[in-house]
Design a protein around this motif. Structure first.
Motif, PDB file in Angstrom:
ATOM      1  N   UNK A   1       0.838  -1.199   0.000  1.00 41.31           N
ATOM      2  CA  UNK A   1       0.000   0.000   0.000  1.00 41.31           C
ATOM      3  C   UNK A   1       0.878   1.256   0.000  1.00 41.31           C
ATOM      4  N   UNK A   2       1.927   1.250   0.750  1.00 41.00           N
ATOM      5  CA  UNK A   2       2.842   2.389   0.793  1.00 41.00           C
ATOM      6  C   UNK A   2       3.548   2.573  -0.544  1.00 41.00           C
ATOM      7  N   UNK A   3       3.966   1.476  -1.153  1.00 38.74           N
ATOM      8  CA  UNK A   3       4.612   1.553  -2.463  1.00 38.74           C
ATOM      9  C   UNK A   3       3.668   2.123  -3.516  1.00 38.74           C
ATOM     10  N   UNK A   4       2.399   1.667  -3.502  1.00 32.27           N
ATOM     11  CA  UNK A   4       1.417   2.181  -4.450  1.00 32.27           C
ATOM     12  C   UNK A   4       1.187   3.679  -4.248  1.00 32.27           C
ATOM     13  N   UNK A   5       1.133   4.097  -2.998  1.00 38.49           N
ATOM     14  CA  UNK A   5       0.932   5.511  -2.695  1.00 38.49           C
ATOM     15  C   UNK A   5       2.116   6.340  -3.195  1.00 38.49           C
ATOM     16  N   UNK A   6       3.328   5.876  -2.928  1.00 32.26           N
ATOM     17  CA  UNK A   6       4.522   6.614  -3.349  1.00 32.26           C
ATOM     18  C   UNK A   6       4.617   6.660  -4.875  1.00 32.26           C
ATOM     19  N   UNK A   7       4.229   5.561  -5.551  1.00 33.00           N
ATOM     20  CA  UNK A   7       4.227   5.558  -7.013  1.00 33.00           C
ATOM     21  C   UNK A   7       3.220   6.548  -7.555  1.00 33.00           C
ATOM     22  N   UNK A   8       2.077   6.673  -6.870  1.00 32.81           N
ATOM     23  CA  UNK A   8       1.047   7.626  -7.278  1.00 32.81           C
ATOM     24  C   UNK A   8       1.532   9.051  -7.136  1.00 32.81           C
ATOM     25  N   UNK A   9       2.359   9.328  -6.141  1.00 34.03           N
ATOM     26  CA  UNK A   9       2.879  10.679  -5.942  1.00 34.03           C
ATOM     27  C   UNK A   9       3.886  11.044  -7.021  1.00 34.03           C
ATOM     28  N   UNK A  10       4.725  10.099  -7.386  1.00 32.23           N
ATOM     29  CA  UNK A  10       5.753  10.392  -8.389  1.00 32.23           C
ATOM     30  C   UNK A  10       5.152  10.456  -9.789  1.00 32.23           C
ATOM     31  N   UNK A  11       4.023   9.786 -10.025  1.00 35.32           N
ATOM     32  CA  UNK A  11       3.404   9.777 -11.352  1.00 35.32           C
ATOM     33  C   UNK A  11       2.755  11.108 -11.658  1.00 35.32           C
ATOM     34  N   UNK A  12       2.331  11.831 -10.635  1.00 37.68           N
ATOM     35  CA  UNK A  12       1.618  13.096 -10.861  1.00 37.68           C
ATOM     36  C   UNK A  12       2.511  14.206 -11.199  1.00 37.68           C
TER      37      UNK A  12
END
Length: 83
Positions: A72-83
């Motif tokens: 869940x943390x990895x998905x969240x961090x990936x979402x932040x870098x994608x934006x």
């Protein structure tokens, strides 16, 4: 200069040797205290290392292992870098 200042200066000049001795004594006690603390710290670390190395060679301790799911943390961090 007022008479008070002159009197204070004369009093300080009269007691200057005593004041200097007191300051030197306080400085020496401070250095001695720091030295004692340093020696105790080094001795404590040395004893701790000696006791650890002594027990680790004779006794094997199985420590528990833990796994943490950070998906869940990895998905969240990936979402932040994608934006």
């Amino acid at each position: 200069m007022s008479q008070e200042k002159v009197d204070r200066y004369k009093e300080e000049k009269r007691n200057r040797a005593k004041i200097i001795r007191k300051e030197k004594r306080q400085w020496m006690l401070t250095k001695a205290g720091i030295g004692v603390v340093a020696v105790l710290l080094v001795a404590w670390v040395g004893i701790s290392v000696y006791n650890y190395s002594d027990t680790s060679s004779t006794t094997t301790v199985d420590l528990p292992t833990y796994t943490v799911n950070t998906m869940a943390l990895d998905d969240y961090m990936d979402g932040l870098t994608a934006e």
